[in-house]
Design an enzyme around this catalytic site. Structure first.
Site, PDB file in Angstrom:
ATOM      1  N   ASP A 182       0.536  -1.505   0.321  1.00 28.76           N
ATOM      2  CA  ASP A 182       0.151   0.185   0.354  1.00 28.76           C
ATOM      3  C   ASP A 182       1.258   1.515   0.459  1.00 28.76           C
ATOM      4  O   ASP A 182       1.874   1.216   0.269  1.00 28.76           O
ATOM      5  CB  ASP A 182      -0.584   0.085   1.128  1.00 28.76           C
ATOM      6  CG  ASP A 182      -2.111  -1.328   1.601  1.00 28.76           C
ATOM      7  OD1 ASP A 182      -1.739  -1.776   0.130  1.00 28.76           O
ATOM      8  OD2 ASP A 182      -2.420  -1.178   2.580  1.00 28.76           O
ATOM      9  N   ASP A 213      -4.741  -2.843   5.093  1.00 25.92           N
ATOM     10  CA  ASP A 213      -5.477  -2.673   6.233  1.00 25.92           C
ATOM     11  C   ASP A 213      -6.785  -2.516   6.261  1.00 25.92           C
ATOM     12  O   ASP A 213      -7.341  -2.812   7.703  1.00 25.92           O
ATOM     13  CB  ASP A 213      -4.783  -1.396   6.286  1.00 25.92           C
ATOM     14  CG  ASP A 213      -5.543  -0.404   6.011  1.00 25.92           C
ATOM     15  OD1 ASP A 213      -5.869  -0.135   4.362  1.00 25.92           O
ATOM     16  OD2 ASP A 213      -4.237   0.580   5.225  1.00 25.92           O
ATOM     17  N   ASP A 228      -9.305  -5.713   2.070  1.00 25.70           N
ATOM     18  CA  ASP A 228      -8.204  -6.599   1.602  1.00 25.70           C
ATOM     19  C   ASP A 228      -8.253  -8.115   2.295  1.00 25.70           C
ATOM     20  O   ASP A 228      -6.573  -8.775   1.787  1.00 25.70           O
ATOM     21  CB  ASP A 228      -6.946  -5.248   3.001  1.00 25.70           C
ATOM     22  CG  ASP A 228      -6.411  -4.749   1.608  1.00 25.70           C
ATOM     23  OD1 ASP A 228      -6.639  -4.309   0.491  1.00 25.70           O
ATOM     24  OD2 ASP A 228      -6.298  -3.131   2.667  1.00 25.70           O
TER      25      ASP A 228
END
Length: 1083
Positions: A487, A794, A798
């Site tokens: 990310d 997070d 996901d």
């Protein structure tokens, strides 16, 4: 790679039968039971098969840290039992705890059935009964959630007081949010487990028999030495083994405590505070967001589109929507969608979740791929060792009973008709003892356990490096990672966001904190939208001008900007009420809220990705507060968004729409199903939020690149922002390095066919505007292409990608509980540099195991060869049972402690990732092993057959000369292992001493081994059948041992082929296959 290569030696042949079942086809060779590339989702049958194939001397110890298949089945049965008999089991548990006076984290477990209400107008049992039965009628009788809050002395807006006395009073009256857990095994249990080794039991029996015979024939003063020394040596092995295992167990217990300690926000005294889940009390007001775990039993205060996944408690995979008709929330469940706020009404064992956790054991163990493979290696070596031990037993027995075995004075030991029965039994016991001891040395029982040792060490050290390991196998697999999908926000960047640019009224504003520039209509709508369309909060302490802003980093940045412009958060919230909320959605990249003002006017406020919200806008409010239709201004604002994005700013747009009364549902049911209108919006503002790169990220990305690990950025941000950050972090080298195949949008990748995705995935470096499903598709495509994928995440959405990846890395600060539970490792500081440290530790685990294998096999080969050759040629062995047990202690437990706890070095990140199917014993290891083993065997054989001549012992008494010779062999052999332990630290490097002084444990073990060896030789001769050595003989022993250092350096100049040795040995047999074999293999 999860698939098998046709020539994959490690996995062996994997033919598939015509019926589709390997077991049903007699022609098919079943796969190697020890070939499990990934234990993450392995079936119970696969795990059961490798255990049945393993050669094990001590199953209790060997399988201690593997998945307990029986207990796993019992867990499911316990869950079903608790769901149907929760109240009875709870009463029984409370009764037992009261009898044991058990303490739970310092708080006494209160008697649940007491009638004492304490300081509150409702009893514990009344709350428990209402929660358990989810009794809405009882809730109404209490006056609903407001009535319950009054009985619990809780303010639904500001929560309970943050005063310690109030918190303590609630714990005393309603219990703490903890549950009694079964205590870990004590040291005595580990002693008992270590004693379960079959060979050690046989040795103890032999020692007792030898002790009895010795005392009978030689008297108690002299006769107890042989049996007593073996018994003492066995006892020492058991104690050292148990101590090592006990220390590992304590480390795992501490790590499990960290996993359970969830941090969450609660409202106390009007402000949001972070507390441990164990500190939640009855009366707490807890906000709930997507991905959160419900921390205790409670009642819904308010919520919007709140959906709860209750599968962990009900066993049914069903999402339950919560509202005032169904307001009860169960501890341990997950928030699947929406937002809400709950009032806690039950904690700890007064909830079904607490009762479940107190009744079943949470930790059922887990095996790792390396552990399974090492069991295969141990089984192979052990089989060879058993064969050697059997050969030695047969040879020694034949030589003894044929009269070819002599005493140290040259006298024949067995003479038919004249040797007494007790002498025969004594001699046979000694022979059996030697054979069994060879089995102890030959079967590397500690080899698979060395994995858990190095993992326990690594996991403890990784905690200091801000990584909490949830699955042991992830430690190893990280060493094989070939790509990391990371990310952007909070991982590559600091997650410290501030508004640095803003467009209001269609124009760029030069000042960001001057409210006088904003006309009343714009500021009131802007403040209303920001205050209501957020999960954050603004708290102003009494007597202080500084405000406390809480929420996600993006929300904190926008709220802080609005406060600077003059927003009064509480007033903005009070002037209108929320009638419907659409929580921020990572698919749509925006979130909205409908509010009703006091004059009954309804406004819908949207906030989200700038270009997406802007596309839905048809007009804007200018700086005079007048409504203007968008024309060329839209293109100008699009360009402004691109300009801000190219400066690595996150762009967020804020817009609204006024609704007529007919457009708003009038009843509650209609509101619940209402979809907020997303078109014809009026633009209020576009802000550019700066989130700087983390210090050290560029260096961390560079380290990954040099280590053969490709870093890919997967973000929901604008493609221009993603590109700019990627260049800043070193993921992209330059502006030119942004071809369509390298930088791609999620929707473009999503639209490709599956084969196209596999081709494109290999090239992708940056994916912008991606959804969680795009991340999942990328992970799947990369894995199909043979990559070993680590992925960070997070959010709740996901979870599928984290589960699908070879290693799922959840963020500890910004990650939801759903994401954390789906992950293998939690990055506690959300920092990409910590991810790189995990890769380093993963490689270190593999490297340390290889060091230990090389060391142990060298000892195995040398000890077995010298004993076999001596037994066959002379009918005696130079290394007796006690000496071999000491060697086993050095090799197994102490060797594992010394080598399996080597810290990672920088060189680990200068080589390619470890292939998951690469041979455990590489050609370099074989070379090093054979060089050292050959040298040791040659030296020991020379000492065995020529030692008397070399040391001028021929004129000495035969018994004494033999003892000196055998003592020299024993001493030299042990010292060779000590010096070779240094060589094993660096199998591929010339300088084996680099960093040795930094490893205190290694130096301590080496020092302790040397001291104990001196004590054994100089003071314990009666026990070990040795004699004291003169200092010249000590010098000779040390000189022979120290030669292994230059020999190791010389050996490293011997070239080795690239093809693994095992494959080279098997290749000729492949060529000799019959046509029928080939046909079967091709099935």
């Amino acid at each position: 790679m999860s698939g098998n290569h046709p020539d994959d030696l490690e996995s062996g042949p994997r033919p598939v039968s015509r019926s589709g079942s390997l077991e049903d086809d007699p022609l098919v060779v079943l796969p190697d039971p020890f070939d499990i590339a990934n234990t993450k989702n392995a079936s119970h049958e696969t795990l059961r098969r490798w255990r049945q194939a393993a050669l094990v001397l001590n199953a209790t110890r060997r399988f201690r840290y593997t998945l307990d298949l029986k207990r796993e089945e019992q867990r499911e049965q316990s869950k079903r039992l608790i769901r149907s008999h929760a109240q009875v089991l709870r009463a029984a548990l409370l009764f037992r705890l009261a009898g044991e006076q058990q303490l739970v984290l310092g708080e006494k477990v209160e008697e649940a059935l007491t009638d004492v209400a304490g300081d509150y107008a409702v009893r514990l049992e009344q709350l428990v009964s209402m929660n358990r039965d989810q009794n809405v009628s009882a809730l109404k009788q209490y006056g609903g959630v407001k009535g319950i809050s009054d009985l619990l002395k809780t303010n639904l807006e500001t929560g309970v007081s943050s005063d310690e006395a109030d918190i303590s009073s609630r714990k005393n009256s309603f219990g703490s949010n903890t549950y009694p857990r079964k205590k870990g095994k004590g040291f005595l249990r580990f002693l008992w487990d270590a004693w379960q080794d079959l060979t050690l039991i046989i040795l103890i029996v032999a020692a007792i028999a030898s002790l009895a015979l010795g005392i009978k024939t030689e008297g108690i003063e002299e006769g107890w030495y042989d049996g007593g020394s073996i018994a003492f040596a066995v006892f020492l092995v058991i104690v050292v083994t148990a101590t090592s295992d006990y220390r590992q167990s304590l480390q795992f217990q501490n790590l499990n405590e960290e996993k359970r300690n969830i941090q969450l926000e609660v409202m106390r005294g009007g402000r949001m505070v972070n507390v441990s889940i164990f500190d939640i009390v009855v009366g707490d007001v807890v906000p709930l967001r997507i991905g959160d775990q419900v921390p205790a039993d409670g009642i819904l205060i308010n919520g919007h589109s709140l959906a709860i996944d209750e599968s962990s408690m009900t066993g049914e995979s069903k999402i339950v929507h919560k509202d005032h008709k169904s307001p009860f929330l169960m501890s341990g469940c997950k928030v699947a969608d929406g937002v809400g706020t709950m009032l806690v009404t039950g904690v700890g064992i007064n909830t079904e979740w607490g009762l479940l956790m107190a009744t079943i054991s949470e930790d059922t163990g887990e095996e790792t791929p390396l552990q399974v493979r090492l069991n295969g290696v141990a089984t192979f070596i052990g089989t060879v060792g058993l064969a050697v031990a059997a050969l030695v037993l047969i040879v020694l027995l034949i030589r003894y009973f044929t009269g070819n075995t002599r005493n140290s004075d040259g006298q024949v030991q067995f003479i038919r008709g004249s040797t007494s029965v007790s002498d025969i039994v004594d001699a046979v016991i000694k022979i059996v003892t030697i054979a069994v001891t060879i089995v102890v040395v030959a079967v590397p029982e500690g080899l698979p356990l060395a994995v858990t040792l190095t993992l326990a060490y690594s996991m403890r050290k990784m905690m200091a490096d801000k990584a909490l390991v949830r699955r042991l196998s992830a430690c190893e697999t990280m060493g094989s990672a070939t790509t990391i999908c990371s990310d952007k926000t909070g991982t590559l960047t600091l997650n410290q966001m501030t508004v640095v640019e803003a467009y209001v009224g269609g124009k760029k504003t030069d000042t960001l904190d001057n409210s006088s520039l904003l006309p009343g209509p714009i500021s009131s709508l802007l403040f209303e939208g920001i205050a209501h369309n957020t999960q954050g909060n603004v708290f102003t302490p009494e007597g202080s001008r500084e405000v406390e802003v809480t929420g996600s980093p993006t929300e904190k940045a926008i709220l802080s900007w609005a406060v600077k412009l003059g927003m009064k958060f509480d007033k903005a919230k009070q002037d209108s009420i929320d009638i419907h909320v659409f929580p921020f959605n990572s698919e749509k990249k925006r979130g909205g809220v409908a509010v009703k003002r006091a004059n009954t006017e309804v406004y819908v406020h949207w906030k989200g990705a700038a270009e997406i919200v802007l596309a839905s806008c048809t007009s804007y409010l200018n700086l005079e507060g007048n409504l203007q239709i968008m024309g060329e201004e839209k293109d100008t604002l699009k360009q402004a968004i691109d300009d801000m994005a190219s400066k690595s700013l996150r762009c967020v747009a804020i817009a609204y729409r006024h609704l007529d009364a007919v457009e708003v549902p009038s009843d509650e049911e209609g509101l619940d199903k209402w979809e907020l209108p997303e078109d014809n919006l009026v633009l209020l503002a576009i802000v550019g939020i700066k989130d700087p790169c983390r210090p050290g990220v560029k260096e961390a990305v560079s380290i990954c690149t040099k280590a053969g690990v490709k870093v890919r950025m997967v973000t929901g941000d604008n493609i221009q922002t993603a590109k700019a950050i990627a260049i800043e972090c070193g993921i992209l080298s330059s502006e030119e390095d942004t071809a369509e195949s390298i930088v791609i949008e999620g929707k473009t990748f999503r639209a490709l066919s599956e084969p196209e995705r596999e081709q494109v995935a290999k090239k992708i470096t940056v994916m912008g505007r991606s959804s969680p499903n795009d991340k999942l598709l990328l992970v799947q495509a990369l894995r199909k292409g043979g990559e070993v994928v680590a992925v960070t995440g997070d959010g709740t959405n996901d979870a599928p990608a984290l589960h699908e990846a070879d290693i799922g890395l959840a963020m500890g600060i910004s990650g939801t509980e759903v994401a954390k539970e789906s992950s293998d490792i939690i990055i506690l500081d959300d920092n990409f540099a910590s991810v790189v440290k995990v890769v380093r530790w993963g490689r270190s685990v593999y490297a340390n195991i290889q060091k230990f294998i090389q060391f142990q096999l060298t000892v195995n080969v040398a000890a077995l060869v010298i004993n076999v050759m001596a037994a066959v040629t002379s009918g005696d062995v130079p290394l007796n049972a006690v000496q071999l047990l000491w060697v086993n202690l050095i090799m197994d437990t102490l060797g594992a402690l010394a080598l399996a706890t080597e810290p990672p070095t920088d060189n680990l990140m200068k080589r390619a990732p470890v292939g998951r199917r690469e041979p455990l014993i590489t050609n370099i290891m074989w070379r090093n092993l054979l060089v050292q083993a050959t040298y040791q065997v040659c030296v020991l054989l020379v000492l065995n057959f020529c030692g008397k001549n070399i040391f001028n012992l021929n004129d000495k008494p035969t018994e004494y000369a033999n003892k000196v010779k055998n003592t020299m062999i024993f001493n030299t052999f042990v010292l060779c292992q000590i010096f070779n332990e240094f060589n094993s630290r660096k199998p591929e490097e010339i300088n084996v001493f680099m960093g040795v002084t930094k490893n205190n444990l290694f130096m301590a073990i080496i020092g302790m081994t040397v001291v104990l060896q001196i004590i054994i030789i100089e003071f314990l001769g009666k026990f070990t059948s040795t004699v004291r050595l003169s200092w010249p003989l000590w010098v000779v022993s040390i000189a022979i041992g120290i030669v292994s250092w230059p020999l190791a350096i010389a050996g490293k100049f011997i070239p080795v082929p690239d093809t693994p040795l095992a494959k080279m040995c098997v290749e000729p047999f492949k060529r000799c296959k019959t046509p029928q074999d080939s046909e079967v293999a091709s099935l």
